[in-house]
Design a protein around this motif. Structure first.
Motif, PDB file in Angstrom:
ATOM      1  N   UNK A 198       0.796  -1.222   0.000  1.00 37.16           N
ATOM      2  CA  UNK A 198       0.000   0.000   0.000  1.00 37.16           C
ATOM      3  C   UNK A 198       0.834   1.280   0.000  1.00 37.16           C
ATOM      4  N   UNK A 199       2.089   1.227   0.432  1.00 40.33           N
ATOM      5  CA  UNK A 199       2.888   2.439   0.552  1.00 40.33           C
ATOM      6  C   UNK A 199       3.373   2.922  -0.810  1.00 40.33           C
ATOM      7  N   UNK A 200       3.465   4.247  -0.953  1.00 44.78           N
ATOM      8  CA  UNK A 200       3.979   4.825  -2.199  1.00 44.78           C
ATOM      9  C   UNK A 200       5.489   4.645  -2.296  1.00 44.78           C
ATOM     10  N   UNK A 201       6.190   4.838  -1.178  1.00 41.63           N
ATOM     11  CA  UNK A 201       7.644   4.623  -1.157  1.00 41.63           C
ATOM     12  C   UNK A 201       8.040   3.947   0.151  1.00 41.63           C
ATOM     13  N   UNK A 202       9.068   3.126   0.057  1.00 41.92           N
ATOM     14  CA  UNK A 202       9.645   2.453   1.222  1.00 41.92           C
ATOM     15  C   UNK A 202      11.149   2.693   1.168  1.00 41.92           C
ATOM     16  N   UNK A 203      11.677   3.332   2.178  1.00 41.35           N
ATOM     17  CA  UNK A 203      13.103   3.636   2.231  1.00 41.35           C
ATOM     18  C   UNK A 203      13.748   2.816   3.345  1.00 41.35           C
ATOM     19  N   UNK A 204      14.777   2.044   2.992  1.00 44.17           N
ATOM     20  CA  UNK A 204      15.552   1.293   3.968  1.00 44.17           C
ATOM     21  C   UNK A 204      16.880   2.007   4.189  1.00 44.17           C
ATOM     22  N   UNK A 205      17.141   2.336   5.457  1.00 45.60           N
ATOM     23  CA  UNK A 205      18.404   2.934   5.863  1.00 45.60           C
ATOM     24  C   UNK A 205      19.260   1.848   6.506  1.00 45.60           C
ATOM     25  N   UNK A 206      20.558   1.825   6.177  1.00 47.68           N
ATOM     26  CA  UNK A 206      21.452   0.777   6.669  1.00 47.68           C
ATOM     27  C   UNK A 206      22.372   1.324   7.761  1.00 47.68           C
ATOM     28  N   UNK A 207      22.524   0.526   8.812  1.00 47.58           N
ATOM     29  CA  UNK A 207      23.294   0.931   9.983  1.00 47.58           C
ATOM     30  C   UNK A 207      24.339  -0.133  10.305  1.00 47.58           C
ATOM     31  N   UNK A 208      25.415   0.338  10.916  1.00 48.05           N
ATOM     32  CA  UNK A 208      26.469  -0.582  11.316  1.00 48.05           C
ATOM     33  C   UNK A 208      26.159  -1.325  12.590  1.00 48.05           C
ATOM     34  N   UNK A 209      25.266  -0.777  13.433  1.00 49.08           N
ATOM     35  CA  UNK A 209      24.917  -1.472  14.671  1.00 49.08           C
ATOM     36  C   UNK A 209      23.505  -1.078  15.090  1.00 49.08           C
ATOM     37  N   UNK A 210      22.939  -1.883  15.965  1.00 47.64           N
ATOM     38  CA  UNK A 210      21.552  -1.693  16.367  1.00 47.64           C
ATOM     39  C   UNK A 210      21.369  -0.469  17.256  1.00 47.64           C
ATOM     40  N   UNK A 211      22.400  -0.090  18.015  1.00 44.51           N
ATOM     41  CA  UNK A 211      22.279   1.101  18.860  1.00 44.51           C
ATOM     42  C   UNK A 211      22.079   2.349  18.014  1.00 44.51           C
ATOM     43  N   UNK A 212      22.862   2.457  16.951  1.00 47.21           N
ATOM     44  CA  UNK A 212      22.716   3.616  16.067  1.00 47.21           C
ATOM     45  C   UNK A 212      21.341   3.624  15.416  1.00 47.21           C
ATOM     46  N   UNK A 213      20.855   2.448  15.025  1.00 47.93           N
ATOM     47  CA  UNK A 213      19.538   2.376  14.409  1.00 47.93           C
ATOM     48  C   UNK A 213      18.452   2.774  15.409  1.00 47.93           C
ATOM     49  N   UNK A 214      18.571   2.324  16.644  1.00 54.00           N
ATOM     50  CA  UNK A 214      17.566   2.666  17.649  1.00 54.00           C
ATOM     51  C   UNK A 214      17.565   4.162  17.941  1.00 54.00           C
ATOM     52  N   UNK A 215      18.739   4.770  18.017  1.00 55.92           N
ATOM     53  CA  UNK A 215      18.804   6.207  18.257  1.00 55.92           C
ATOM     54  C   UNK A 215      18.169   6.973  17.102  1.00 55.92           C
ATOM     55  N   UNK A 216      18.361   6.480  15.886  1.00 51.16           N
ATOM     56  CA  UNK A 216      17.728   7.114  14.735  1.00 51.16           C
ATOM     57  C   UNK A 216      16.206   7.008  14.821  1.00 51.16           C
ATOM     58  N   UNK A 217      15.721   5.859  15.288  1.00 48.16           N
ATOM     59  CA  UNK A 217      14.277   5.684  15.472  1.00 48.16           C
ATOM     60  C   UNK A 217      13.761   6.640  16.541  1.00 48.16           C
ATOM     61  N   UNK A 218      14.462   6.733  17.659  1.00 49.23           N
ATOM     62  CA  UNK A 218      14.041   7.644  18.736  1.00 49.23           C
ATOM     63  C   UNK A 218      13.987   9.085  18.248  1.00 49.23           C
ATOM     64  N   UNK A 219      14.909   9.442  17.378  1.00 48.74           N
ATOM     65  CA  UNK A 219      14.969  10.818  16.882  1.00 48.74           C
ATOM     66  C   UNK A 219      13.895  11.108  15.839  1.00 48.74           C
ATOM     67  N   UNK A 220      13.140  10.097  15.425  1.00 44.93           N
ATOM     68  CA  UNK A 220      12.086  10.299  14.444  1.00 44.93           C
ATOM     69  C   UNK A 220      12.533  10.158  13.002  1.00 44.93           C
ATOM     70  N   UNK A 221      13.740   9.631  12.796  1.00 46.60           N
ATOM     71  CA  UNK A 221      14.249   9.460  11.438  1.00 46.60           C
ATOM     72  C   UNK A 221      13.820   8.128  10.821  1.00 46.60           C
ATOM     73  N   UNK A 222      13.269   7.236  11.632  1.00 46.44           N
ATOM     74  CA  UNK A 222      12.736   5.961  11.162  1.00 46.44           C
ATOM     75  C   UNK A 222      11.313   5.814  11.688  1.00 46.44           C
ATOM     76  N   UNK A 223      10.504   5.023  10.976  1.00 46.37           N
ATOM     77  CA  UNK A 223       9.098   4.852  11.347  1.00 46.37           C
ATOM     78  C   UNK A 223       8.781   3.477  11.931  1.00 46.37           C
TER      79      UNK A 223
END
Length: 619
Positions: A267-292
């Motif tokens: 259903x989504x018009x676009x899906x963007x996957x961001x790649x991270x070197x570790x899960x901590x960085x990915x979680x911080x990005x999520x907390x900051x609102x950069x991931x959904x």
């Protein structure tokens, strides 16, 4: 028939109680019945094909039961991935491609329903036919089927794709070796005739991705590269930067958007996957609102880490998605190609040394249960105690070639909440002594005086996910006089090394389904002892296990199938190849409040085909 889970992925608890007899499949034209060699063919292309009995959905079904046919279309989502990619060719063993690429941009002749093990419905094909013995299968292509460049999907594309894939990747080679002939028998119809009894083969071929032959003329499908493959799926690759991100955009001209199997999906018009070197960085990005969207594997972190401002304000929603699929296996696998791990007594000693209760409490707060077998948490899992009934009858002919406990009963050792489990250490030391190992000057050594030293290989993401548990285990091994070193590598090195089986012990995950089939030979078959790129990381060579897999593939009886899987489960557990960790009966997902999913959850739960497939964006 198992999908790769979130890489694979790199294939549930519903009981199978279907009537036997002739196998109904789709007719060439909707509403028609036909006779083929005495077999009654079904009443329309929507009927699909099932391993046993008939598909559950009626010919006029509107959508899959766990999809919302009225889901809003549009919206953009951003998802994180602790991984990387340096190639856009997902079919070769060279390089690493985004694991979502095939699913989002490619299609197969048929597609699965996550509510029905061993059942497929038409996708690129509008119909499928076979005989009662499954000695052949015919697929007739949907005349509307188109690649993203507008070219029609043809029988020539199908034939070329299947042959080419088998040449470059062992994931596809096994089933193709069972095809005696592949021919075009009509303008849009392809027929495969088999040389081996295997009732799953029509389903296996139905799930093969179909590529555009013209795109690959003069190019090597086995080479890594950044050419975007042309598919017929819902999305196309809009943009990418290797190792950083990839953006998938919905194809506005997608030919299959109105098929019943696709209503309410993608259903989504676009899906963007961001790649991270570790899960901590990915979680911080999520907390900051950069991931959904964020999956949290740790029950302890689920309780403590989601009290940040966006969550408190209701901008982030915490959802738990239940499933009824088997636990699968995840833990530390021992490579029996290495001499240290060839003796089952050594492997049992290393299992004994893993104090599960203490580690689980320390790392997870004791929230998740231990994996007790490869198919635990399902009707396919082995039963405790000695083998009985049909399971025993299947195993008895191989009793002289079975690992200890396969017939008499095998279970994982108990453990304690104390870090020092003296009873387990004593049992482990006794087994190691029986296997010829002795402690000299505080080190465990073999008959030649060589110390027991090995390396545990982890990727960077795995180090963050399970590194704490592995470190506790390494300390426990020291009490046995064993030295284990933890080596952490990036994801590309990890894939390259595990494809070559260049490790002593490593983190191991196999997601298993309610419909195990041909992929089991890829997981446990003897070819994987030397053939690179299989999933047989432990180097297992077990004729009894392969006999159980053949029974699974040949039988027409669901009860015989279940008995064969339970027997295989016993062989795998008694083989003592993996030190099992824990599993969760729910997926823990934190996501933007704008992301929604249907109330009806599939039996497989949060499995490939659930996200992002049936989710949608809503203001």
């Amino acid at each position: 028939m198992t999908p790769g889970l979130f890489r694979v992925l790199r294939g549930l608890g519903l009981a199978v109680s279907l009537a036997l007899g002739a196998v109904p499949v789709a007719a060439d034209q909707a509403g028609q019945g036909a006779q083929t060699g005495g077999l009654q063919i079904g009443s329309g292309p929507e009927r699909g094909i099932a391993m046993y009995g008939t598909p559950a959905l009626p010919p006029d079904f509107v959508s899959l039961p766990y999809a919302n046919p009225n889901a809003p279309q549009g919206g953009a989502i951003r998802v994180g991935d602790v991984s990387s990619f340096d190639s856009l060719n997902p079919f070769t063993l060279k390089g690493r491609a985004p694991y979502q690429l095939t699913h989002l941009t490619m299609q197969s002749l048929m597609t699965r329903s996550l509510d029905e093990p061993f059942t497929l419905y038409p996708q690129l094909a509008e119909s499928v036919r076979t005989d009662a013995s499954r000695s052949w299968v015919e697929f007739t292509l949907n005349p509307k089927a188109r690649f993203s460049d507008g070219k029609p999907v043809t029988v020539a594309d199908v034939l070329w794709s299947f042959k080419a894939l088998a040449k470059v990747n062992p994931l596809y080679a096994g089933a193709w070796a069972k095809v005696a002939s592949a021919t075009q028998v009509g303008p849009r119809t392809v027929r495969f005739t088999f040389n081996t009894p295997d009732r799953e083969l029509p389903l296996i071929l139905g799930l093969r991705p179909v590529l555009e032959k013209a795109q690959w003329q003069g190019r090597d499908l086995g080479a890594s590269g950044l050419m975007v493959p042309i598919g017929s799926g819902p999305y196309v690759v809009k943009s990418f930067s290797p190792g950083r991100y990839i953006v998938y955009q919905k194809n506005p001209h997608w030919w299959a958007r109105d098929l019943p199997v696709n209503r309410g999906r993608f259903n989504f018009a676009t899906i963007r996957y961001e790649y991270f070197g570790d899960s901590n960085a990915m979680f911080e990005s999520f907390k900051a609102g950069d991931l959904d969207f964020y999956r949290e594997p740790s029950p302890a972190k689920w309780k403590t880490n989601f009290n940040f401002p966006a969550a408190r304000a209701g901008q982030v929603v915490l959802s738990e998605i239940a499933s009824r699929r088997p636990s699968g296996i995840q833990g530390l696998v021992m490579n029996t190609r290495r001499p240290e791990f060839k003796d089952w007594r050594v492997r049992q000693a290393l299992i004994d040394a893993f104090n599960f209760d203490f580690i689980n409490r320390t790392v997870n707060g004791g929230a998740d249960p231990r994996i007790t077998s490869y198919f635990s948490n399902s009707p396919l899992g082995m039963r405790p105690g000695p083998a009985t009934g049909r399971v025993r009858a299947l195993l008895e002919p191989f009793k002289d070639n079975l690992p200890p406990g396969a017939l008499s009963g095998y279970s994982l050792p108990g453990s304690t909440l104390s870090e020092m489990d003296r009873g387990a250490i004593r049992k482990a030391m006794k087994l190691l002594a029986e296997a010829g190992w002795k402690v000299r000057h505080g080190e465990l050594t073999d008959a030649q005086g060589q110390p027991f030293i090995f390396t545990i290989l982890l990727s960077q993401g795995q180090q963050q996910a399970v590194g704490a548990a592995v470190s506790i285990y390494v300390r426990a091994l020291r009490r046995l006089g064993i030295t284990a070193h933890i080596t952490t590598v990036d994801s590309a090195q990890y894939v390259e090394r595990t494809d070559r089986y260049d490790f002593d012990m490593t983190w191991y995950v196999r997601a298993l389904s309610l419909s195990p089939g041909n992929e089991q030979m890829l997981y446990w078959g003897h070819d994987g002892v030397t053939e690179p790129g299989t999933r047989n990381w432990m180097g297992m060579n077990s004729p009894p296990a392969e006999a159980m897999i053949r029974t699974m593939l040949d039988t027409k009886d669901p009860e015989e199938f279940t008995a064969a899987v339970r027997a295989l489960d016993r062989i795998l557990m008694a083989g003592r190849y993996v030190i099992p960790f824990w599993y969760s009966k729910v997926s823990r997902i934190a996501h933007s409040r704008h992301l929604k999913y249907p109330e009806h959850l599939p039996a497989y739960g949060d499995w490939p085909g659930f996200f992002p497939d049936v989710w949608w964006y809503e203001d």
